[in-house]
Enzyme design. Structure first.
Site, mmCIF file in Angstrom:
data_model
loop_
_atom_site.group_PDB
_atom_site.id
_atom_site.type_symbol
_atom_site.label_atom_id
_atom_site.label_comp_id
_atom_site.label_asym_id
_atom_site.label_seq_id
_atom_site.Cartn_x
_atom_site.Cartn_y
_atom_site.Cartn_z
ATOM 1 N N GLY A 58 -8.555 24.233 93.504
ATOM 2 C CA GLY A 58 -8.436 23.327 94.652
ATOM 3 C C GLY A 58 -8.940 23.467 96.116
ATOM 4 C CG HIS A 59 -9.566 26.516 99.386
ATOM 5 N ND1 HIS A 59 -10.554 27.428 99.636
ATOM 6 C CD2 HIS A 59 -9.098 26.270 100.485
ATOM 7 C CE1 HIS A 59 -10.502 27.473 101.082
ATOM 8 N NE2 HIS A 59 -9.484 26.858 101.474
ATOM 9 C CG PHE A 60 -12.981 23.431 99.657
ATOM 10 C CD1 PHE A 60 -12.087 22.691 100.072
ATOM 11 C CD2 PHE A 60 -13.261 24.541 100.334
ATOM 12 C CE1 PHE A 60 -11.465 23.022 101.253
ATOM 13 C CE2 PHE A 60 -12.974 24.919 101.450
ATOM 14 C CZ PHE A 60 -11.833 24.388 101.947
#
Length: 158
Positions: A58-60
């Site tokens: 999720g990052h990124f």
């Protein structure tokens, strides 16, 4: 703890020794080994940053970058392992509580494939409170730095 139960103080730590010194486990263990420990004064930890790290999901997406807060956590874990090793105890007997972060600066992104070298140097210690300056470097270039404060306490102490 009897003298026979006190772990040997070492000047480096492979992953097995890191696991003895720290209570952290996957996915929150941010140090793979410590290549240098000098008393309670300084240490250099290593984090091999791989594409398999869960935080990259999720990052990124499509542009993975290690979160700065996890670079700071790697600094805190390196300092914590140094203190526990210096005291001749283990992570099962002592906990290092992270108290403060000051002057945090993030200069370059850390990405999969990087080898993060985490340098910590003692600023001061008073009783159970310790303060360290931390620097993260990739290929010799400074990527992050901050000052860290922590307190060491026995298990169950609040």
């Amino acid at each position: 703890m009897s003298e026979a139960e006190v772990p040997e103080k070492l000047d480096s730590a492979d992953i097995n020794r890191v696991l003895e010194l720290l209570p952290h486990r996957y996915p929150m263990l941010m140090i793979d080994r410590i290549i240098e420990m000098k008393s309670d004064e300084s240490a250099i930890g290593i984090k091999n940053v791989t594409n398999n790290e869960p935080f990259f999901q999720g990052h990124f997406p499509g542009h993975p970058v290690m979160p700065g807060v996890l670079i700071v956590e790697a600094m805190a874990q390196t300092a914590g392992a140094l203190v526990i090793n210096h005291l001749g105890t283990s992570g099962s007997n002592q906990l290092v509580y992270f108290m403060t972060v000051d002057r945090a600066r993030f200069r370059k992104p850390v990405v999969p494939g990087d080898v993060l070298h985490v340098h910590v140097t003692k600023i001061q210690s008073r009783g159970s409170v310790w303060k360290y300056h931390g620097e993260g470097k990739v290929n010799g270039q400074l990527v992050a730095e901050c000052d860290l404060g922590a307190m060491i306490a026995g298990q169950g102490t609040k």
